[in-house]
Enzyme design. Structure first.
Site, PDB file in Angstrom:
ATOM      1  N   ARG A 115       9.885   7.420   3.843  1.00 57.65           N
ATOM      2  CA  ARG A 115       9.812   8.857   4.131  1.00 57.65           C
ATOM      3  C   ARG A 115      10.494   9.193   5.459  1.00 57.65           C
ATOM      4  O   ARG A 115      11.109  10.256   5.608  1.00 57.65           O
ATOM      5  CB  ARG A 115       8.361   9.308   4.123  1.00 57.65           C
ATOM      6  CG  ARG A 115       7.735   9.260   2.727  1.00 57.65           C
ATOM      7  CD  ARG A 115       6.224   9.309   2.793  1.00 57.65           C
ATOM      8  NE  ARG A 115       5.765  10.516   3.460  1.00 57.65           N
ATOM      9  CZ  ARG A 115       4.528  10.667   3.936  1.00 57.65           C
ATOM     10  NH1 ARG A 115       3.640   9.676   3.829  1.00 57.65           N
ATOM     11  NH2 ARG A 115       4.172  11.792   4.504  1.00 57.65           N
ATOM     12  N   ARG A 132       0.840  -1.193   0.000  1.00 55.67           N
ATOM     13  CA  ARG A 132       0.000   0.000   0.000  1.00 55.67           C
ATOM     14  C   ARG A 132       0.879   1.248   0.000  1.00 55.67           C
ATOM     15  O   ARG A 132       1.885   1.305   0.695  1.00 55.67           O
ATOM     16  CB  ARG A 132      -0.945   0.009   1.185  1.00 55.67           C
ATOM     17  CG  ARG A 132      -0.313  -0.231   2.536  1.00 55.67           C
ATOM     18  CD  ARG A 132      -1.387  -0.205   3.601  1.00 55.67           C
ATOM     19  NE  ARG A 132      -0.994  -0.899   4.809  1.00 55.67           N
ATOM     20  CZ  ARG A 132      -1.820  -1.107   5.823  1.00 55.67           C
ATOM     21  NH1 ARG A 132      -3.064  -0.673   5.766  1.00 55.67           N
ATOM     22  NH2 ARG A 132      -1.424  -1.751   6.896  1.00 55.67           N
ATOM     23  N   ASP A 157       1.016   5.448   0.548  1.00 56.25           N
ATOM     24  CA  ASP A 157       0.318   6.465   1.337  1.00 56.25           C
ATOM     25  C   ASP A 157      -0.302   7.540   0.441  1.00 56.25           C
ATOM     26  O   ASP A 157      -0.064   7.580  -0.765  1.00 56.25           O
ATOM     27  CB  ASP A 157       1.290   7.121   2.319  1.00 56.25           C
ATOM     28  CG  ASP A 157       1.748   6.169   3.418  1.00 56.25           C
ATOM     29  OD1 ASP A 157       1.003   5.224   3.715  1.00 56.25           O
ATOM     30  OD2 ASP A 157       2.848   6.389   3.963  1.00 56.25           O
TER      31      ASP A 157
END
Length: 246
Positions: free
Chosen positions: A197, A51, A53
């Site tokens: 990130r 997945r 974001d």
């Protein structure tokens, strides 16, 4: 008897709240399933390789689905590209063995994170603007430490549902595109939510001399998200590739 198919596609994540379906939010999975169910005339459920974001993009994303009818994969890919939004594009669809799984059969995933140091109107939507140049040599020195580390709890989103925070990182380095443009490339067998990130944000702290290499090592071993740097914005992150042993 059902046949399993892999579908390879790309998307600009700007308009989406990530890949995964969620209530009261637009997702890539919802758009894909809507289009496929329309064309195949029965409900289709896609299982993605992972997945992404909100706002994160994918140059190569993979999902699988099962169907009892024999599908003309070339025609289906063509028709999907006629009905899907322009920010989602199907590259190809392939039949695979029944035990192949888009998520669990993946052997390597690669992400790129883009940054730029100049004022460039053509970068701002897909690259993170830095107002101060970091020390890329020092950041690459720190990035190499990721390859010998296993537990990435320090870079995992708080309250994540991950059963384990262990990952095998195969590659992690900053690559120069020009005097003002760079990207961070990282490959691993799996990634935790927000992991890339958070790593980039912490590496930038190293590059700006906010923390030392030894402090970076301490963060790695702390397994605490609170010890690591801030997560950088999602708009500059791309899922670049997903690989399988087919």
């Amino acid at each position: 008897m059902k046949q399993r198919y892999f579908i390879y596609f790309s998307y600009d994540g700007t308009a989406y709240h990530g890949w995964q379906i969620q209530p009261n939010a637009t997702s890539v999975q919802a758009e894909m399933q809507r289009a496929m169910s329309l064309l195949l005339r029965h409900p289709i459920e896609l299982v993605g390789a992972g997945r992404t974001d909100t706002g994160v993009h994918a140059r190569t994303m993979v999902a699988h689905f099962d169907d009892e009818q024999l599908i003309d994969t070339i025609q289906l890919a063509y028709k999907l590209n006629r009905v899907l939004p322009f920010d989602i594009t199907v590259a190809r669809i392939e039949p695979v063995d029944a035990d192949m799984h888009a998520r669990f059969s993946a052997t390597k995933r690669t992400y790129h994170y883009y940054i730029h140091l100049d004022r460039d109107p053509f970068c701002r939507a897909y690259s993170y603007a830095l107002h101060q140049a970091p020390d890329f040599h020092l950041m690459n020195e720190a990035a190499q430490l990721l390859l010998s580390h296993k537990d990435f709890g320090a870079f995992c989103k708080s309250h994540s549902d991950a059963k384990t925070t262990f990952c095998d990182v195969y590659e992690a380095n900053w690559i120069k595109l020009s005097d003002t443009k760079w990207y961070f490339r990282i490959s691993a067998n799996r990634f935790l939510r927000n992991m890339v990130r958070a790593i980039v944000g912490t590496l930038l702290d190293v590059g700006w001399h906010k923390i030392s290499i030894s402090q970076f090592v301490e963060i790695l071993h702390s397994k605490s998200r609170q010890q690591a740097g801030e997560s950088v914005p999602g708009h500059a992150l791309f899922l670049e590739d997903v690989q399988y042993k087919l």
